[in-house]
Design a protein around this motif. Structure first.
Motif, PDB file in Angstrom:
ATOM      1  N   MET A   1       0.843  -1.199   0.000  1.00 36.42           N
ATOM      2  CA  MET A   1       0.000   0.000   0.000  1.00 36.42           C
ATOM      3  C   MET A   1       0.876   1.247   0.000  1.00 36.42           C
ATOM      4  SD  MET A   1      -2.864   1.240   2.782  1.00 36.42           S
ATOM      5  CE  MET A   1      -3.943  -0.148   2.378  1.00 36.42           C
ATOM      6  N   SER A   2       0.573   2.184  -0.836  1.00 38.14           N
ATOM      7  CA  SER A   2       1.367   3.406  -0.944  1.00 38.14           C
ATOM      8  C   SER A   2       0.979   4.407   0.146  1.00 38.14           C
ATOM      9  CB  SER A   2       1.157   4.045  -2.319  1.00 38.14           C
ATOM     10  OG  SER A   2       1.824   5.284  -2.382  1.00 38.14           O
ATOM     11  N   LEU A   3       1.975   5.074   0.707  1.00 36.04           N
ATOM     12  CA  LEU A   3       1.752   6.140   1.682  1.00 36.04           C
ATOM     13  C   LEU A   3       1.882   7.528   1.054  1.00 36.04           C
ATOM     14  CD1 LEU A   3       3.787   4.743   4.731  1.00 36.04           C
ATOM     15  CD2 LEU A   3       1.313   4.665   4.391  1.00 36.04           C
ATOM     16  N   TRP A   4       2.025   7.570  -0.258  1.00 39.30           N
ATOM     17  CA  TRP A   4       2.294   8.852  -0.911  1.00 39.30           C
ATOM     18  C   TRP A   4       1.144   9.840  -0.727  1.00 39.30           C
ATOM     19  CZ3 TRP A   4       4.688   6.932  -6.206  1.00 39.30           C
ATOM     20  CH2 TRP A   4       5.926   6.340  -5.919  1.00 39.30           C
ATOM     21  N   GLN A   5      -0.087   9.356  -0.769  1.00 40.41           N
ATOM     22  CA  GLN A   5      -1.221  10.262  -0.572  1.00 40.41           C
ATOM     23  C   GLN A   5      -1.243  10.813   0.852  1.00 40.41           C
ATOM     24  OE1 GLN A   5      -4.710   8.083  -1.801  1.00 40.41           O
ATOM     25  NE2 GLN A   5      -4.516   8.790  -3.922  1.00 40.41           N
ATOM     26  N   ASP A   6      -0.844   9.964   1.806  1.00 42.04           N
ATOM     27  CA  ASP A   6      -0.765  10.438   3.187  1.00 42.04           C
ATOM     28  C   ASP A   6       0.299  11.523   3.325  1.00 42.04           C
ATOM     29  OD1 ASP A   6      -2.616   8.497   4.625  1.00 42.04           O
ATOM     30  OD2 ASP A   6      -1.268   7.129   3.587  1.00 42.04           O
ATOM     31  N   LEU A   7       1.404  11.368   2.593  1.00 39.17           N
ATOM     32  CA  LEU A   7       2.456  12.381   2.628  1.00 39.17           C
ATOM     33  C   LEU A   7       1.959  13.699   2.045  1.00 39.17           C
ATOM     34  CD1 LEU A   7       5.342  13.271   3.128  1.00 39.17           C
ATOM     35  CD2 LEU A   7       5.975  12.294   0.908  1.00 39.17           C
TER      36      LEU A   7
END
Length: 251
Positions: A1-7
């Motif tokens: 799962m990518s955390l890029w959107q959370d960043l």
């Protein structure tokens, strides 16, 4: 799962600097010998032959400016810097405002368990794993060393701070991860005089906990809801180290 959107969500939030800027005139604890600070000493400069660049060296005590204390700071053979990693550097941030009590009672004020319970009655239970910061607005005295120590005519210090029962409650009843404050020392000055020791700081460190001292801008952070990041250099066997601490929160 990518955390890029959370960043991206974090970057869109409000970021508040909780560390003081440092230079060669920045104040530090009076027991540290003169000459212990030498920042930005040039050892290689732009006009050197072959390679044009500038390189500085930095000399400073571990307990300099906004800094983290490790358990070995007070007691040999206790945990030092390498025992703590990246997971210890991000926490929910709780800010307890003691400024009204200081205004009413003067600088010789300590936070007590009843102050914490009153805070919880308004804001809710302090979460496990939180960083609990004590707001006193003492940071506004920076960089005046005499004002930070608040010396009286006999040279005694008068600063607000923690009581041992308050720290015991936070660590043992609420399971917090770390505590922080704006003053040079953990203890309220009058309690340190009564104990003839920095007993509150000793309690924190001897129980294996970390603390951050000489914080700033806690008046710019909400009481709940923020995340704090506390980052320090990866130097082994350090008893303390200057930190870059920032708070992130949604308006």
């Amino acid at each position: 799962m990518s955390l890029w959107q959370d960043l991206e969500k974090l970057k869109a939030c409000t970021w508040v600097e909780l560390s003081h800027p440092l230079n060669n005139q920045s104040p530090y604890w009076g027991g540290i010998p003169d000459g212990s600070v030498e920042l930005c000493r040039t050892v290689f400069d732009y006009d050197e032959e072959m390679l044009s660049c500038r390189i500085h060296t930095y000399k400073f005590p571990g307990q300099f400016g906004t800094h983290v204390d490790f358990p070995c700071h007070f007691t040999p053979d206790h945990l030092s810097s390498q025992a703590f990693g990246g997971k210890q550097m991000a926490m929910p941030l709780v800010v307890i405002d003691l400024t009204s009590k200081i205004a009413a009672n003067g600088p010789d004020t300590a936070i007590e368990v009843e102050d914490i319970l009153a805070w919880e009655a308004e804001h809710g239970r302090i979460p496990q794993g939180a960083f609990v910061a004590l707001r006193t607005d003492w940071y506004k005295r920076w960089p005046d060393n005499d004002a930070l120590n608040n010396f009286d005519e006999e040279g005694g210090e008068h600063c607000p701070g923690w009581s041992i029962p308050a720290l015991e409650f936070l660590y043992e009843q609420r399971g917090i991860a770390m505590n922080g404050h704006e003053t040079f020392d953990t203890d309220a000055s009058y309690l340190a005089v009564e104990a003839d020791d920095l007993a509150a700081e000793r309690w924190v460190l001897d129980h294996g906990h970390l603390q951050v001292e000489v914080m700033c801008n806690l008046d710019k952070v909400p009481a709940t809801g923020a995340i704090i990041f506390v980052m320090w250099p990866r130097i082994e066997d350090a008893t303390g180290m200057p930190v870059r601490a920032v708070a992130v929160f949604e308006e």
